[in-house]
Design an enzyme around this catalytic site. Structure first.
Site, PDB file in Angstrom:
ATOM      1  CE  LYS A 183      48.006  40.365   4.245  1.00 30.67           C
ATOM      2  NZ  LYS A 183      46.741  41.146   4.350  1.00 30.67           N
ATOM      3  CD  GLU A 259      34.292  39.175  -7.202  1.00 31.15           C
ATOM      4  OE1 GLU A 259      33.925  40.267  -7.700  1.00 31.15           O
ATOM      5  OE2 GLU A 259      34.261  38.943  -5.988  1.00 31.15           O
ATOM      6  CB  CYS A 293      32.059  43.448  -5.958  1.00 35.24           C
ATOM      7  SG  CYS A 293      31.913  41.691  -5.594  1.00 35.24           S
ATOM      8  CD  GLU A 390      33.286  48.290  -6.758  1.00 31.56           C
ATOM      9  OE1 GLU A 390      32.570  47.273  -6.697  1.00 31.56           O
ATOM     10  OE2 GLU A 390      34.521  48.239  -6.860  1.00 31.56           O
TER      11      GLU A 390
END
Length: 486
Positions: A183, A259, A293, A390
């Site tokens: 996906k 992750e 990331c 973040e």
């Protein structure tokens, strides 16, 4: 044959390219804000068909046991994609907004080439391991350990490095003998869908082994987490969404690989080359507009050198302006969408509210596209939200430390533990910092850890498990112990 979609791309389900049951949705170039085409818009029915096809292919074919055939198919895919490099490069830059130079590495050529590593693993991995004889209860037995494919994998991927993350999941999963439903992220559907076109038209992958679903409905990915026909969910994205994936998967007790986010620290020791270190920190945080990331977004420098380091970093960032990603030399392109630009700008405003100073940047370039100028924030401490959360944009926070242990403590004072960097001259001090920082990867004096054979993943809320390398390959295996009379 040409790879560019003329109107829209298709889904790949059960070996066939087909339109989405939900029609199409727009693909937008983030550097121009213009619609450049359409992608197939899948519905829950399409996802159901993809999962059914993957389940059937795993249960009813020899895919999981024919290691040589899997390796051949993966090499076919690698070679076919490399033959389409120029087309894929143009499409990737247009859809992702990444600078061209990155497509020669982790945005395209690197992850495509890495498929060969996983093909090699399929052929060379020790699928059976003899444990020799033992006499439990005095009865002689010979034992062996077998590694077997875990089953159907639901792979859910983000938009920032779509080729790298897509292939880091489907490469090892397919090499291990699993079947896959991928996906793809709504912001970058073509990067996945065009791989599906190559698979269908230029490789020998059996029907149902790999299925690729695109759609603008984020809830489609949740269907992979809840469906009992799926054995593993492999997800890359935000920590908040990772928690939801884990909760959705809990009722069926499926294996989950996550992750997730990062707020990685770039540590500069007092014996480091300050100019080189700060220039590298600036370059790193603006690469692909900070949308990675593992990018280091906290620059931690000796307190007595804070003013000098701030000046060096400010000047370096000022020379790395956000610009057209198709131009040679561009490092910082646009962020992916208006929504992401708004998010980044909200953190820049927050930095001021928290008492920080914008040393450079903080504005939008006067041009079309979702651009944010590279930004350096000073005057905050590690407890500020801007230093802890973040942002996923070209925003760097500079923080002072009072010695090596304090630098380690600042790096570890984070809910995340994905990546990091350290610069210094004394090998023993560098090694002590590497040992002390709780993170999945560390670069020393500019060392690059990214490679097909290097496992990637994080500590704490940066995730569960590893991707890439043998460790990432083994995420898609189950272990079976077999005993027979000696």
């Amino acid at each position: 044959m040409p790879l560019r979609p003329t109107t829209s791309s298709d889904l790949l389900i059960d070996g066939e390219l087909r339109p989405g049951s939900g029609g199409t949705f727009d693909v937008i170039n983030p550097a121009t804000e213009q619609v450049i085409g359409q992608a197939a818009n899948a519905t829950a029915d399409d996802m159901d068909a993809a999962i059914a096809a993957a389940r059937k292919a795993f249960d009813n074919t020899n895919w999981s046991r024919d290691h040589a055939f899997r390796a051949r198919c993966l090499r076919q895919l690698r070679d076919a994609l490399l033959a389409h490099t120029d087309e894929l490069r143009e499409l990737t830059v247009a859809e992702v907004g990444c600078p061209v130079f990155l497509t020669h590495g982790p945005q395209l050529v690197g992850p495509v080439t890495d498929l060969g590593y996983f093909a090699d693993l399929a052929e060379t991995y020790e699928w059976r391991r003899d444990l020799g004889e033992a006499k439990p209860m005095g009865i002689p037995n010979r034992r062996e350990i077998r590694s077997e494919a875990a089953g159907v994998v639901g792979a859910i991927t983000p938009w920032n490095f779509p080729h790298q993350i897509n292939f880091a999941k489907i490469g090892p999963a397919l090499a291990a003998g699993c079947t896959v439903v991928l996906k793809a992220a709504p912001d970058t559907p073509w990067c996945a869908a065009l791989v599906g076109k190559v698979i269908a038209e230029e490789t020998d992958f059996p029907a149902g082994v790999i299925n690729i679903v695109t759609g603008d409905d984020h809830s489609l990915g949740a269907l992979l987490s809840t469906d009992p026909r799926v054995d593993i969910v492999s997800f890359t994205g935000s920590t908040a969404t990772g928690r939801a994936v884990m909760a959705d998967a809990a009722p069926t007790l499926k294996k989950v690989f996550l992750e997730l986010g990062g707020k990685s620290a770039f540590l500069v020791l007092d014996d480091a080359d300050l100019n080189a270190a700060c220039a590298m920190a600036a370059f790193s945080v603006v690469t692909h507009a900070g949308q990675g990331c593992a990018i280091t977004t906290r620059l931690v420098v000796p307190r007595e050198k804070l003013a000098e380091a701030t000046e060096i970093t400010r000047n370096a960032l000022a020379g790395l302006r956000a610009d057209d990603p198709t131009k040679p030399g561009t490092v910082c392109g646009p962020v992916i969408s208006a929504r992401q630009r708004d998010r980044v700008e909200s953190y820049i405003r927050l930095a001021l509210e928290e008492g920080g100073t914008l040393e450079t940047g903080g504005d939008r370039p006067e041009r079309p596209g979702y651009f944010v100028s590279p930004t350096l924030v000073s005057g905050l401490d590690n407890s500020s939200r801007v230093a802890r959360e973040e942002i996923f944009g070209p925003v760097l926070v500079i923080l002072p430390h009072d010695g090596d242990q304090d630098a380690i403590d600042i790096a570890n004072d984070s809910p995340y533990g994905l990546s990091g960097a350290v610069w210094g001259a004394d090998p023993d001090r560098l090694d002590a910092v590497v040992d002390g920082v709780r993170t999945g990867t560390m670069g020393v004096n500019g060392g690059i850890w990214y490679s097909a054979d290097v496992p990637f993943g994080g500590y704490k809320q940066s995730g569960i498990g590893r991707e890439m390398g043998v460790a990432g390959f083994e995420e898609y295996l189950e272990t079976k112990a077999v005993a027979r009379p000696a």
